[in-house]
Structure formats: C-alpha cells, structure tokens
Enzyme design. Structure first.
Site, mmCIF file in Angstrom:
data_model
loop_
_atom_site.group_PDB
_atom_site.id
_atom_site.type_symbol
_atom_site.label_atom_id
_atom_site.label_comp_id
_atom_site.label_asym_id
_atom_site.label_seq_id
_atom_site.Cartn_x
_atom_site.Cartn_y
_atom_site.Cartn_z
ATOM 1 N N SER A 1 0.924 -1.184 -0.264
ATOM 2 C CA SER A 1 0.076 -0.215 -0.176
ATOM 3 C C SER A 1 0.333 1.457 -0.045
ATOM 4 O O SER A 1 0.553 2.766 -0.447
ATOM 5 C CB SER A 1 -1.071 -0.480 1.121
ATOM 6 O OG SER A 1 0.077 -0.528 2.538
ATOM 7 N N TRP A 2 2.136 1.315 0.776
ATOM 8 C CA TRP A 2 2.392 1.979 0.198
ATOM 9 C C TRP A 2 2.834 2.658 -1.023
ATOM 10 O O TRP A 2 3.085 4.047 -1.431
ATOM 11 C CB TRP A 2 4.854 2.174 1.669
ATOM 12 C CG TRP A 2 3.980 2.319 3.114
ATOM 13 C CD1 TRP A 2 2.946 1.774 3.437
ATOM 14 C CD2 TRP A 2 4.621 3.457 3.193
ATOM 15 N NE1 TRP A 2 3.303 2.136 5.236
ATOM 16 C CE2 TRP A 2 4.284 2.950 4.708
ATOM 17 C CE3 TRP A 2 5.583 4.007 3.799
ATOM 18 C CZ2 TRP A 2 4.879 3.998 5.437
ATOM 19 C CZ3 TRP A 2 6.832 4.893 4.349
ATOM 20 C CH2 TRP A 2 6.165 4.595 5.511
#
Length: 688
Positions: free
Chosen positions: A473-474
């Site tokens: 997700s980063w």
C-alpha cells in the site's frame, strides 16, 4: 452498529445490499414527491423483537424504503422479521454475524462472519447481499481483501445520525440535514428517538426534492429504487426536437461530477445539438467528456461530438464533466433547436498502443487494452485545440495532464470519451494515468482522439531510463491524498488514493524514467496483513498482467529491462502479531521464511533482468518489531558477500524524513511521498 466505547467515527464503510423485486409501500398523504435526487436511509443491528416491527410501520407511514444492515445471528433468531422487512419493501444488508471488531480477527474468522450472515440471509429470503458495512465502522486493507472474496463492495456513509449515543430527536433531525443527493445516512434499528425523528427527516428531505432510494453496488451512492437517478433541472423542449436535463452524479469536498442528458423528443432526426450549461458563480469545469465545450465558467456552450451529435427521434445521449465549486442551481437547455452539423474527427486507430508510449502491465486483444495495476499510464501527442480520451472504466479514477501542466482529475469516467479542450491550435502532449487500485476490475483504454480540425501525431519516444517499483500500500499510494487518518468523510480510500503522486511516480519523473508500479495493498512477501488470505502473497500475482485473473501472465517485452528495481515488501509481513493457526511457530520462524522467500525473489529478478540491474530493498520504521530491518540487512549482506554488489538497502527513516503519515489509515500522505521521493532520488543518483 452497537454502542461501544470503542466506537469511532472512522471509515464509514459500505453495506452489503441486495435488490429485491418487491412492491413499494404507498406514499403517505404528502403525495408523490418530485425527486431531484435520492438519499439512502440505513438502519444497523436488526432485526430485533420489539423494535423492527415498529420501525417498519414508521417507515411505511412515511412512505419510504430503507436499507436494513442486519446482524447474522439476529437474522437466524428472527426469520419472520427479516421476511417482514422484505415484504415492507426494504433492502437487506450484511452487518457481520455477531458484531465483533473484525479488524482484530484473523482472515478466516472475518470470512466466517461474512459468509455465515450471507448464508443466513439467503436461507431466509432466497436473496444474497452484495455490499458490506463492518461493525463499529472499523475497516482496513485485510478486511477489504476478505470482502472482495465474496464479491462485496465497500461504500461510505456520508452522515452519522449519532442515534447510538442517546442523541435527542432534534439533534438526529439536525444531523440528517447534512444529507445531499447521493448520500447515505447511518441510523439504527433500536433507538426510540430515531423512530420519532423519521417523519420529520422524511418531510424535510422531500421539501428539498430528495427521496429515499437504494444504494448502488456499483457507485456506492444513493439512487432511485429502480437503479436510476433523476435529473435535477426541468427538461426544456425547444423547437427542433432538442431537450436537455441536468443532474449531479456525485459530490465531494470542493467539487462534483455533473451529467447532462440530451434527447430528441421530436419526429425528425436531430443533426447536431448544442446545450447551454449555466453554472453558478465560482464554479469552474475542469474536464468534460462526450461533448465539445466553449468556456468553463458562467454560460458554457457544449456541442455534440462527432459520434453523438446526430440523434434519431426518441434517441438520447449524455455528456459529463467534473467541476470545482457548487452544483447548486445548475441548468441545462437547448437554445433554439438544431445546431450546426456534428464535428468531424478521426476515430482511435485499431492498434491503440501504436499511438502511445506506455510500459505498464496490460493485455491487448483485438484493440482492447485492459489493465489493473495502479499507476498505469498512456502518453500521446496531437495537434489541435482539443483531445478526447477513450475509456471504459466505472471503477477507477484517473489524472489527465496536458503539456506537463497541473493534472486534472477524471473520476470513475465509465464508458466515455473524456474531452480536454480550449487549447491553443498547436502541438500538444497528453498523459492519462490510473490513480487507483483495482485488482478485480480491469480498466479499458481505447486510445486518444483528436478534436475537430486536429490530428494525432506520432507517439512520444520511450525514455532511456526505466524503473520498476514493487510493493504494497505504501507503493500503491493508498490514501495518499487524504489529510486525515479517517478519510471516510472525504470520499473513502479510492477517492483519496493517487498512484500518480506516489514516491515511485515522483522519483521516476524526476529522473526522466519510464516506470511500472506493481503494488497491491495488504500483500506481503510471505504473509499478508494480519495473516489474511493464507496461501497467497504478493509473489502469487507478481507475474500477472491482470492481477486477479488466473492465467493472465504478463508477456514482458524485450524493451522492458529496468536499470533499477525498487522493492518494498515486508510491512504487512511484520506489522501485526501472528494469529493462532498461522503456519509459523513464532516470529523468528516468520522472519526466517521471509528471508528465504526474499532471497529467492531476488534470484528471480536477477534471472529476469540480468546482473546489471540495481535491486534496492526498501523498508520503513516499524514500532512493534525490528525483524523487518534485521531481515533486510541480512539479505543485502548475504547477496553482497556472494558477489552481487548491486543489491542495496534503503531505509525510510520516518523521523529523519519528517513523515506525518496523515494518509488514510496512517499511510504516507502526499507530502510524505514527496519527501520519500526526494530522498530516494538522491540515493538512486549515487548508484553508478
């Protein structure tokens, strides 16, 4: 939802909703309302004896239908009440089996909570829900992953009545006044003050032209009971057979999406149409599709495009736009009947990819270009004053950029040609990039179209430098556009996510590199967030063109040979403690498995890209464990000791970089991504 000290007004997630073919209760003495928009009335925690019957009677007396987000064990205990809800015209929703804190459960237990309720509803009614609202409004990546396994879509509620907190009748009514067209209000099955507030809420909504409808499983917004939305202006039918109606398709903080339907109610063919769209002061159109507009403020003239300007009798078409400012008071009208003949212009070439520069993972079959990975982009060139972008995608948001200027958002465009016009009559560059994640829903790109009098030019040259970003997700840009950890009130995760503004995209553009963002939120190297989806991990999907399509193997072209691969996998492996039943005996066993899998993944990348590619293993600070940092250090040391000096580590030092983590659910914000990109760019420049 139940009252609890742990309750938080956080991510107001969707409700599992089903649509049943049932009779609509008669409207009360107020008469049939004139609807300029729809809202969704929702009630959690039922059905309960002593409450649900009274609630249904109150709703029937008000002449409205609602969505009942039922708890599975209550469905099992009160099947007659569930059937009464359906008979009264209500829609049913899944609100888990026994209302636990789902984010604290394993993936298997989460799935059980959802599936048992799905089965109970189906057994009692024969119907299966398709949207989901988690208890306490608590949600995260791992839970959303489980929801998707059941084909469920998570939505947002726009207004919390706060009836769960012993709120007064007057305050519930006041809170409901925040509802706008398309919005969803959260209420409950059991508070007596809610029952007293319903008649006033409904009366005030009708006075504003708002009617009660259902929640669309496609858009997550309130629509009419039959799935349509009404116009918000009165159709005008001037001579010549042209009528235009306007509606607001969606709103968010500071902007909205509008749609105009143009129809030919006459008896002869309408050869060309023009609509005057009147906007309030301070409202500016940012992008418009399926039409050619003159101006962006005040009285905007919109003419038909080459493919939709001719309408047979009874035929209609639509054009849409995204604007900043207020949608209040917008009108649309056809001035004076038939207009000039439709503009002419080329259609996209059969070989869509021949006109663009792109390096993203996609499929191309018979001119249909599909893709799911975030950040996929297409770049083209054209001469003229306007360009159309042919898309078929009702799930994702995009950014459009002309000549490197500030990008314009294109939100869930659907099947359309989005037009950018008002440009100088010159050569221009156009770029469209996919902002959001959609592993289960492929977008389709149909190419660029030059506007009237214009032409497409040869595609931009591919860049010499290439970078591949691999991660979770980063890397994907989860919630990076939000300025608050809770982004429910500003459109939810998708609306606040932008892969085109992540550290990967920013780094690549600063280095003038073509790039891929191959990232999937919640995925890890060997363990997904909170142990979810056991038996799969990021490596399961890495080789795919379309992430969730089995057998969709990406055929890597010989031209894709990145000089650098930046890998960011490990946050989900280590950020949550092991749950009972997971395959690792302890954290040390997990770390050992992680290192072994990572080493094998590096070998895979080496075989794929050769010995000259730099492999940069990145990792942030984790407050709960040092296993991630220790593992990356050991992996790099081992590869270096074996003679592979081009495996490097890069640490995202949260404190040193000054990361605020104000993105959704404590993810990096847009400012954080810029800080990481600056640091990463500097590091990559040292690799020689």
């Amino acid at each position: 939802m139940k009252r609890s000290s742990a309750w938080r007004s956080a991510a107001l997630a969707g409700a599992v909703v089903l649509q049943a073919a049932i009779a609509v209760p008669a409207v009360s003495a107020a008469g049939t309302p004139s609807c300029t928009g729809y809202v969704a009335l929702t009630f959690d925690d039922g059905p309960t004896s002593g409450n649900t019957t009274t609630l249904l009677s109150t709703l029937a007396a008000a002449g409205v239908r609602a969505t009942m987000f039922n708890v599975g064990q209550n469905v099992q205990a009160n099947p007659d009440l569930v059937r009464a809800e359906v008979a009264a015209g209500m829609w049913l929703g899944n609100h888990s089996w026994d209302h636990p804190h789902l984010t604290q459960l394993s993936a298997a237990d989460q799935a059980s909570q959802i599936s048992r309720t799905q089965d109970a509803v189906k057994q009692v009614t024969g119907l299966t829900p398709n949207l989901f609202r988690p208890p306490y409004l608590e949600t995260d990546d791992a839970l959303r992953t489980v929801e998707r396994q059941f084909g469920l879509t998570e939505i947002n509620a726009d207004v919390d009545s706060r009836d769960w907190n012993n709120t007064t009748v007057d305050q519930i009514v006041t809170n409901a006044r925040q509802l706008q067209a398309g919005g969803v209000i959260l209420m409950h099955d059991w508070p007596p003050n809610t029952l007293q507030a319903i008649p006033t809420i409904v009366t005030e909504l009708r006075a504003r032209g708002l009617c009660a409808g259902r929640i669309s499983p496609t858009t997550g917004r309130a629509v009419a009971p039959d799935g349509t939305t009404p116009p918000s202006s009165t159709p005008a039918t001037p001579p010549g057979g042209c009528a235009a109606t306007y509606r607001t398709a969606g709103t968010w903080n500071g902007g909205f999406q509008g749609e105009v339907t143009v129809a030919n109610p006459g008896t002869t063919t309408l050869n060309g149409w023009t609509v005057t769209l009147t906007l309030p002061a301070g409202t500016t159109i940012g992008s418009l599709w399926n039409g050619v507009n003159t101006g962006t403020t005040g009285a905007v003239s919109v003419a038909g495009a080459s493919y939709n300007a001719t309408l047979a009798p009874g035929q209609s078409t639509t054009f849409g736009f995204v604007a900043s400012g207020s949608a209040a008071g917008i009108t649309a009208a056809c001035p004076g009947g038939p207009t000039a003949p439709p503009p002419t212009g080329p259609t996209p070439p059969a070989d869509v990819l021949a006109q663009v520069n792109t390096v993203g993972r996609l499929t191309d079959q018979d001119g249909t270009v599909k893709y799911t990975w975030p950040g996929v982009y297409f770049e083209g060139r054209f001469h003229g004053t306007s360009v159309g972008i042919v898309l078929d995608d009702a799930n994702n948001d995009y950014e459009v950029q002309i000549d490197g200027a500030a990008p314009t958002a294109l939100l869930t465009p659907g099947r359309t040609t989005a037009w950018i016009d008002g440009l100088s009559d010159a050569d221009h560059a156009v770029r469209v990039a996919k902002r959001t994640e959609s592993p289960w829903a492929a977008g389709q790109f149909g190419g660029f179209v030059a506007g009237p009098g214009g032409r497409l030019l040869t595609r931009p040259a591919a860049r010499t430098r290439q970078i591949e970003f691999i991660g979770d997700s980063w890397t994907a840009g989860y919630g990076d556009m939000s300025t608050s950890h809770d982004c429910a009130a500003t459109g939810g995760i998708n609306r606040n996510s932008n892969a085109n503004q992540t550290f990967g995209a920013l780094t690549a553009r600063s280095l003038d590199a073509d790039y891929q963002i191959n990232a999937w939120s919640g995925m890890g190297m060997v363990r997904n967030y909170n142990g979810g989806n056991a038996g799969t991990d990021f490596r399961t999907y890495y080789d795919r063109a379309l992430q969730a399509v089995d057998g969709s193997t990406w055929q890597r072209p010989a031209s894709w040979r990145p000089q650098t691969v930046v890998v960011g996998l490990g946050i989900n492996d280590f950020s949550t403690p092991l749950n009972a039943g997971e395959r690792w005996a302890d954290a040390a066993a997990l770390a050992a498995d992680y290192r072994a899998a990572y080493l094998a993944f590096i070998d895979k990348l080496r075989a794929q890209y050769g010995p000259d590619t730099y492999l940069v293993l990145t990792y942030p600070y984790l407050s709960n464990t040092g296993d991630l940092a220790d593992s990356i250090t050991q992996i790099v040391q081992r590869k270096n000791s074996q003679g592979d000096a081009r495996v490097r580590a890069f640490y995202y030092d949260n404190t040193a970089l000054g990361l605020d983590l104000l993105g959704c659910d404590w993810h990096p914000s847009r400012q954080d991504h810029q800080k990481i990109a600056t640091a990463l760019t500097g590091f990559l420049n040292t690799l020689q």
